[in-house]
Enzyme design. Structure first.
Site, PDB file in Angstrom:
ATOM      1  N   ASP A 185      25.060  -7.286  42.756  1.00 19.08           N
ATOM      2  CA  ASP A 185      25.053  -6.123  41.865  1.00 19.08           C
ATOM      3  C   ASP A 185      24.887  -4.847  42.684  1.00 19.08           C
ATOM      4  OD1 ASP A 185      22.215  -7.401  42.032  1.00 19.08           O
ATOM      5  OD2 ASP A 185      21.830  -5.329  41.474  1.00 19.08           O
ATOM      6  N   HIS A 512      29.685 -14.540  44.092  1.00 19.22           N
ATOM      7  CA  HIS A 512      29.324 -13.636  42.994  1.00 19.22           C
ATOM      8  C   HIS A 512      28.894 -12.323  43.641  1.00 19.22           C
ATOM      9  CE1 HIS A 512      27.952 -12.767  38.868  1.00 19.22           C
ATOM     10  NE2 HIS A 512      26.964 -12.107  39.456  1.00 19.22           N
ATOM     11  N   ASP A 558      32.039 -22.791  44.209  1.00 19.94           N
ATOM     12  CA  ASP A 558      32.573 -21.614  44.894  1.00 19.94           C
ATOM     13  C   ASP A 558      33.452 -20.867  43.896  1.00 19.94           C
ATOM     14  OD1 ASP A 558      33.346 -19.709  46.706  1.00 19.94           O
ATOM     15  OD2 ASP A 558      34.833 -20.980  47.702  1.00 19.94           O
ATOM     16  N   GLU A 567      25.853 -16.483  44.413  1.00 22.54           N
ATOM     17  CA  GLU A 567      25.615 -15.064  44.671  1.00 22.54           C
ATOM     18  C   GLU A 567      25.243 -14.866  46.138  1.00 22.54           C
ATOM     19  OE1 GLU A 567      23.570 -11.168  42.564  1.00 22.54           O
ATOM     20  OE2 GLU A 567      22.782 -13.140  42.096  1.00 22.54           O
TER      21      GLU A 567
END
Length: 587
Positions: A185, A512, A558, A567
């Site tokens: 993020d 991710h 994956d 992530e």
């Protein structure tokens, strides 16, 4: 068919009497490389028995047979119950590229022996942090193909209602640019950043000469400072902006809800600094005390920094002493303050370990007795609560204090308890590596080895612990087991993945990670994926569908939406390069 392939196939069949298997054998091996004199093993999934047990050969790139040997007896993987066997080819020491043949069948499995096989991996794992920089353009020649526009200038950040004071009421605009995006993020979290900087700066102190030679090709590379310290300073400068005028430290800088999978420069959501917490203040204090010590020789490049960091550390610690139980409880906070915050919590409701680490770092920096006394008291509380040696993660940082205190003690005997606790903690795992492990590793042999972020917080960290044990004792078994942990990460594991993006014959390709997803070139190299996670917190969300009935050590996808297994984060990546650099430096 290539000539080398024909030679290889002929060599395999000639040596092994033309006996063929129905399909290529499943081999699990470190896909990045081995040093000439290190222990070298690989695992065959399915096992080999009877007349075929000796039918393993290794062939050079020129088609010459350079090694022939036997496997171990077939054993059962203690996690999955699958039959496996291990091949030890440590006596192959010549540098070069090789292929493995089993039962006359080329495995299509290549590996390398080289003097410094982890050097480029270490460099890319460090450069991953440059790619994570907020508030600046990533440009050539430094981008090395991954240029992008700046996002999140963070020069107009609002004080959230939870963090408001009389001096800075709700809605006050502050500037907090720079730093690294925390993970997949675009937010920045002090607690996790503090842990990351602790591991980072301690890694530098273990091997300063090594890092002096590591060139990262970042904008600061021309400064008379090791590149890895220059990169760290970009994040440390941001952390300093997160301290309020009263010494307290904001828990995180975030939007109210996660941004979508878009480029950083496309993000438009309002950013906030949120609630000052005890854990954030203490992780900040430990980081700044450690940084003041490490950067002291570079005062010419960073004038005034040592004094600034020392003062910031003391003020943050004093704030924590005055506010010892301000915990980050996001649901409770959202009941009282708006807008609601739904991004990563990094919540922690026991801060004795943070008090201990911060007190240790301030004691080492200042020599003041009060910090030593405080560290002793918090150590007692930790021992009473846990009753055992606990490996370090972002929410339990006591071990960082234990290890740094050991490394800076004039007399190790005075820290005999900490030393014995470390070695006692490691011994069962080291025993498992050669008695029950299908992958010849001190990690991955128990169901509880697998959880969110286990590749870092389990495997890499165990390797780092082994490196510290080796530095403290000189016992070669600890270095060997650190290498075994790295072998596991790089492919000698149940899934056969090299868990580092951009490396190996079967690398992670779809993490991710918003930066990778939104970049036209795709995945940045050098990031460590979280790893198998049987809890599967992301199951049935965004199309995430795990295969049914797979064992814990294979519960991995994956696949970009799989945040629970795939992530990437700064705290995981720091353990990757601390392990690879630590091993490479020993060469």
């Amino acid at each position: 068919m290539k000539k080398s392939t024909i030679i290889l196939a002929f060599a395999c069949t000639l040596l092994l009497g033309c006996k063929q298997t129905a399909s290529n054998p499943e081999i699990r091996i470190n896909q990045v490389g081995f040093r000439p004199l290190q222990e070298k093993t690989f695992t065959i999934i399915g096992g080999i028995s009877g007349e075929y047990r000796g039918n393993v050969v290794i062939v050079s790139a020129e088609g010459d047979t350079v090694w022939q040997g036997v496997t171990s007896e077939t054993m059962l993987n203690p996690v999955s119950g699958k039959p496996c066997c291990v091949v030890d080819f440590s006596d192959l020491t010549a540098e070069g590229d090789y292929t493995i043949c089993v039962n006359g069948q080329s495995s299509n499995c290549q590996f390398t022996i080289a003097d410094h096989p982890y050097r480029e991996l270490t460099r890319k794992a460090l450069r991953a942090f440059y790619y994570q920089r907020a508030s600046m353009d990533i440009v050539e020649p430094f981008a090395e193909g991954y240029e992008r526009k700046a996002g999140h200038p963070d020069d107009h950040v609002l004080v959230h209602a939870s963090a408001a004071t009389a001096e800075r009421p709700e809605g006050t605009v502050i500037s907090s640019p720079g730093g690294w995006y925390d993970a997949g993020d675009y937010n920045k979290y002090i607690v996790n950043s503090g842990f990351t900087m602790g591991v980072w700066l301690m890694a530098y102190e273990l091997n300063p000469d090594y890092y002096q030679t590591m060139r990262l090709n970042i904008p600061e590379s021309e400064q008379p400072v090791p590149d890895m310290l220059a990169e760290a300073m970009y994040n440390i400068r941001w952390m300093l902006t997160m301290q309020d005028t009263d010494g307290g430290v904001y828990h995180k800088l975030t939007e109210a809800n996660f941004e979508g999978f878009i480029r950083p420069d496309e993000c438009q959501k309002t950013r906030y600094v949120v609630l000052k917490t005890t854990a954030a203040a203490l992780d900040f204090a430990a980081t700044m005390a450690l940084a003041a010590r490490v950067y002291a020789p570079f005062e010419v490049t960073y004038p005034g920094f040592v004094a600034q960091a020392t003062d910031a550390a003391k003020r943050a610690y004093a704030w924590a002493e005055a506010n010892p139980e301000v915990y980050y409880d996001q649901p409770k906070m959202n009941e009282q303050f708006k807008p609601e915050i739904t991004t990563g919590a990094y919540d922690d409701f026991d801060v004795h370990d943070e008090f201990y680490w911060a007190a240790i770092e301030l004691a080492i920096l200042t020599g003041e007795k009060a910090y030593k006394v405080a560290a002793t008291e918090h150590a007692k509380a930790i021992a009473e609560a846990n009753g055992q040696y606990t490996p370090s993660v972002w929410g339990n940082v006591a071990e960082l204090g234990y290890l740094d205190w050991l490394m800076h003690s004039e007399d190790i005997a005075k820290n005999k308890t900490n030393m014995e606790a470390l070695l006692e903690h490691l011994q069962p795992y080291i025993n498992e590596a050669t008695t029950v492990s299908a992958f010849h590793s001190p990690y991955g042999n128990r169901e509880d080895d697998f959880f969110w972020g286990c590749n870092s917080e389990g495997c890499c960290w165990r390797g780092i612990e082994c490196l510290y044990a080796y530095r403290l004792t000189g016992d070669e078994k600890y270095r060997i087991n650190a290498e075994r942990c790295l072998n596991y990460i790089l492919g000698q594991n149940a899934t056969g993945y090299c868990y580092v993006t951009g490396f190996g014959s079967k690398p992670v390709c779809h993490p991710h990670h918003r930066l990778s997803y939104s970049h036209p070139k795709g995945t940045h190299p050098g990031f460590l994926a979280g790893g198998p996670n049987p809890m599967r917190q992301d199951a049935e969300t965004d199309g995430v569908q795990y295969p049914k009935d797979v064992p814990a050590d294979e519960s991995y996808l994956d696949y970009q939406p799989s945040y629970a297994s795939n992530e990437v984060t700064i705290n995981w990546n720091v353990t990757l390069f601390a392990l690879t650099a630590g091993l490479d430096a020993l060469n």
